[in-house]
Design a protein around this motif. Sequence first.
Motif, mmCIF file in Angstrom:
data_model
loop_
_atom_site.group_PDB
_atom_site.id
_atom_site.type_symbol
_atom_site.label_atom_id
_atom_site.label_comp_id
_atom_site.label_asym_id
_atom_site.label_seq_id
_atom_site.Cartn_x
_atom_site.Cartn_y
_atom_site.Cartn_z
ATOM 1 N N LEU A 55 2.331 -6.330 26.302
ATOM 2 C CA LEU A 55 2.106 -4.941 26.684
ATOM 3 C C LEU A 55 0.918 -4.371 25.923
ATOM 4 C CD1 LEU A 55 4.705 -2.223 27.354
ATOM 5 C CD2 LEU A 55 2.918 -1.727 25.691
ATOM 6 N N THR A 56 -0.005 -3.787 26.658
ATOM 7 C CA THR A 56 -1.160 -3.114 26.068
ATOM 8 C C THR A 56 -1.139 -1.662 26.498
ATOM 9 O OG1 THR A 56 -2.472 -5.148 26.107
ATOM 10 C CG2 THR A 56 -3.663 -3.069 25.878
ATOM 11 N N GLN A 57 -0.999 -0.768 25.530
ATOM 12 C CA GLN A 57 -0.870 0.654 25.814
ATOM 13 C C GLN A 57 -2.227 1.353 25.679
ATOM 14 O OE1 GLN A 57 1.973 2.584 23.303
ATOM 15 N NE2 GLN A 57 1.961 4.514 24.435
ATOM 16 N N TRP A 58 -2.456 2.321 26.568
ATOM 17 C CA TRP A 58 -3.655 3.168 26.476
ATOM 18 C C TRP A 58 -4.947 2.339 26.421
ATOM 19 C CZ3 TRP A 58 -1.419 6.327 21.819
ATOM 20 C CH2 TRP A 58 -0.356 7.104 22.273
ATOM 21 N N VAL A 59 -5.145 1.506 27.424
ATOM 22 C CA VAL A 59 -6.330 0.657 27.474
ATOM 23 C C VAL A 59 -7.585 1.522 27.461
ATOM 24 C CG1 VAL A 59 -7.605 -0.992 28.892
ATOM 25 C CG2 VAL A 59 -5.115 -1.173 28.703
ATOM 26 N N GLY A 60 -8.511 1.199 26.565
ATOM 27 C CA GLY A 60 -9.739 1.973 26.429
ATOM 28 C C GLY A 60 -9.826 2.728 25.125
ATOM 29 N N ILE A 61 -8.696 2.869 24.416
ATOM 30 C CA ILE A 61 -8.682 3.548 23.125
ATOM 31 C C ILE A 61 -8.624 2.501 22.016
ATOM 32 C CG2 ILE A 61 -7.364 5.063 21.600
ATOM 33 C CD1 ILE A 61 -6.460 6.624 23.983
ATOM 34 N N GLY A 269 4.454 5.126 37.036
ATOM 35 C CA GLY A 269 3.698 3.987 37.539
ATOM 36 C C GLY A 269 4.517 3.004 38.341
ATOM 37 N N PRO A 270 3.821 2.159 39.106
ATOM 38 C CA PRO A 270 4.461 1.138 39.936
ATOM 39 C C PRO A 270 4.697 -0.145 39.164
ATOM 40 C CG PRO A 270 2.123 1.136 40.337
ATOM 41 C CD PRO A 270 2.364 2.220 39.319
ATOM 42 N N PHE A 281 7.790 -13.852 37.295
ATOM 43 C CA PHE A 281 6.577 -13.118 36.917
ATOM 44 C C PHE A 281 6.741 -11.660 37.348
ATOM 45 C CE2 PHE A 281 2.482 -11.218 37.926
ATOM 46 C CZ PHE A 281 1.783 -11.440 36.751
ATOM 47 N N ALA A 282 6.359 -10.737 36.472
ATOM 48 C CA ALA A 282 6.420 -9.310 36.800
ATOM 49 C C ALA A 282 5.257 -8.585 36.143
ATOM 50 C CB ALA A 282 7.745 -8.701 36.351
ATOM 51 N N TYR A 283 4.823 -7.516 36.781
ATOM 52 C CA TYR A 283 3.721 -6.693 36.261
ATOM 53 C C TYR A 283 4.065 -5.224 36.474
ATOM 54 C CZ TYR A 283 -0.716 -4.205 36.068
ATOM 55 O OH TYR A 283 -1.695 -3.303 35.776
ATOM 56 N N SER A 284 3.767 -4.409 35.488
ATOM 57 C CA SER A 284 3.940 -2.963 35.636
ATOM 58 C C SER A 284 2.714 -2.245 35.092
ATOM 59 C CB SER A 284 5.198 -2.482 34.899
ATOM 60 O OG SER A 284 5.036 -2.570 33.503
ATOM 61 N N TYR A 285 2.435 -1.116 35.701
ATOM 62 C CA TYR A 285 1.297 -0.288 35.284
ATOM 63 C C TYR A 285 1.789 1.147 35.141
ATOM 64 C CZ TYR A 285 -3.066 2.327 35.464
ATOM 65 O OH TYR A 285 -4.095 3.185 35.193
ATOM 66 N N GLY A 298 -4.633 3.670 31.191
ATOM 67 C CA GLY A 298 -3.223 3.408 31.417
ATOM 68 C C GLY A 298 -2.667 2.284 30.564
ATOM 69 N N THR A 299 -1.405 1.970 30.809
ATOM 70 C CA THR A 299 -0.675 0.946 30.068
ATOM 71 C C THR A 299 -0.309 -0.198 31.001
ATOM 72 O OG1 THR A 299 0.222 2.542 28.473
ATOM 73 C CG2 THR A 299 1.428 0.473 28.757
ATOM 74 N N HIS A 300 -0.544 -1.424 30.546
ATOM 75 C CA HIS A 300 -0.291 -2.612 31.364
ATOM 76 C C HIS A 300 0.769 -3.471 30.683
ATOM 77 C CE1 HIS A 300 -4.030 -1.896 33.731
ATOM 78 N NE2 HIS A 300 -4.442 -1.383 32.588
ATOM 79 N N SER A 301 1.694 -3.993 31.469
ATOM 80 C CA SER A 301 2.739 -4.859 30.936
ATOM 81 C C SER A 301 2.938 -6.054 31.865
ATOM 82 C CB SER A 301 4.055 -4.088 30.795
ATOM 83 O OG SER A 301 5.091 -4.925 30.322
ATOM 84 N N ILE A 302 2.958 -7.257 31.291
ATOM 85 C CA ILE A 302 3.167 -8.494 32.051
ATOM 86 C C ILE A 302 4.363 -9.238 31.464
ATOM 87 C CG2 ILE A 302 2.215 -10.751 32.625
ATOM 88 C CD1 ILE A 302 -0.526 -9.509 32.725
ATOM 89 N N THR A 303 5.246 -9.709 32.316
ATOM 90 C CA THR A 303 6.393 -10.511 31.902
ATOM 91 C C THR A 303 6.374 -11.839 32.649
ATOM 92 O OG1 THR A 303 7.763 -8.556 31.457
ATOM 93 C CG2 THR A 303 8.908 -10.651 31.790
ATOM 94 N N ILE A 304 6.494 -12.922 31.911
ATOM 95 C CA ILE A 304 6.645 -14.244 32.515
ATOM 96 C C ILE A 304 7.930 -14.858 31.975
ATOM 97 C CG2 ILE A 304 4.184 -14.639 32.872
ATOM 98 C CD1 ILE A 304 4.165 -16.347 30.365
#
Length: 328
Positions: A55-61, A269-270, A281-285, A298-304
């Motif tokens: 999980l990466t929160q607040w991409v760009g900061i 988010g979706p 595999f799952a992805y959330s934004y 935004g925040t990106h999360s990937i689950t494998i």
Amino acid sequence: MKKNLLYILLTFSIYSSAQELNLPVFTQYLADNEFVISPTFAGIGDNVRIRANGLTQWVGIKGAPDNQALYADMRIGNRSGVGVSMYNDKNGNTRQKGIKFSFAHHLTLGYNSKQYLSLGLSYNINSFRIDIENFVATPDIPIVDPSIIDDRSQTNNNFDAGFLYRYNNFYLSFNVNNILEKDVNPFTGLEPNSLTNFQLFSGLVMRSSQDRMTEYEPSVFYQRFNSDGRSSTDINFKYRKLNRYGDYYWIGASYRFLNDQLLKPLNIGPMAGVMKKGFYFAYSYQFTVNDLAGYNSGTHSITIGIDLLQGVSNCECTTGAREYWKYQ
């Protein structure tokens, strides 16, 4: 003014998240991995279930929170389950690492009514550290505080406990995290010694009357921090499509808000996921919907994950809803 506001918000985030000495909860639990929330879910299902999340929160900061975690749980015997979770969390110049060992016991309250009660307990080891080696002089702060000369770190041991009630396709989980008080951080002296927080997760899995392989799952997740009364709520919805072989895909959305600001979401988010032949595999934004929105994407999360060693449960109390329906 905007720059000062950004610093204030980041400082608050570091204090409120890093000092909790607890696995940060975003939407990882919605990636078909409720074990993220509570030990009571350990061993429910017919597989050894392994999930890895990034999980990466607040991409760009720069220096924004970044988290990696690994979860695994399995059934032992007919009515019990064990699990372990590990995480690494980076937030600016703060670091958290932790490992959690969990045990759950599952009881059948009624065979005909399909009522089940699960009790769970976790032992947690968490460490918190400030990376003083990254403290360097800047034009704004030309001299680094000479008193900061040693490794600023501490370790905390604690327990979580909870219960899970299931009635047909309804579920209600209540969990108490960090039951014990912790030692006050010796290098600040400003933080509370109680990090107890409460989490409630409830939902309903509904099958379509026209298509028995289609599911709808509304759910709600509530968490409250006892030290200062902070609380938030997630409102979630998932659509899931299965086949007779146990494969499926799902799509959904989540809406999180502070409980005193219902119409001012923290994020929304979706998300989507797929299970195919035991591989997951799952992805959330998450869109940031606050004063930081102009500074990040935004925040990106990937689950494998993978489900191993499938074996039909000998007791319905350790059989998950999708596994049960698969054999009907």
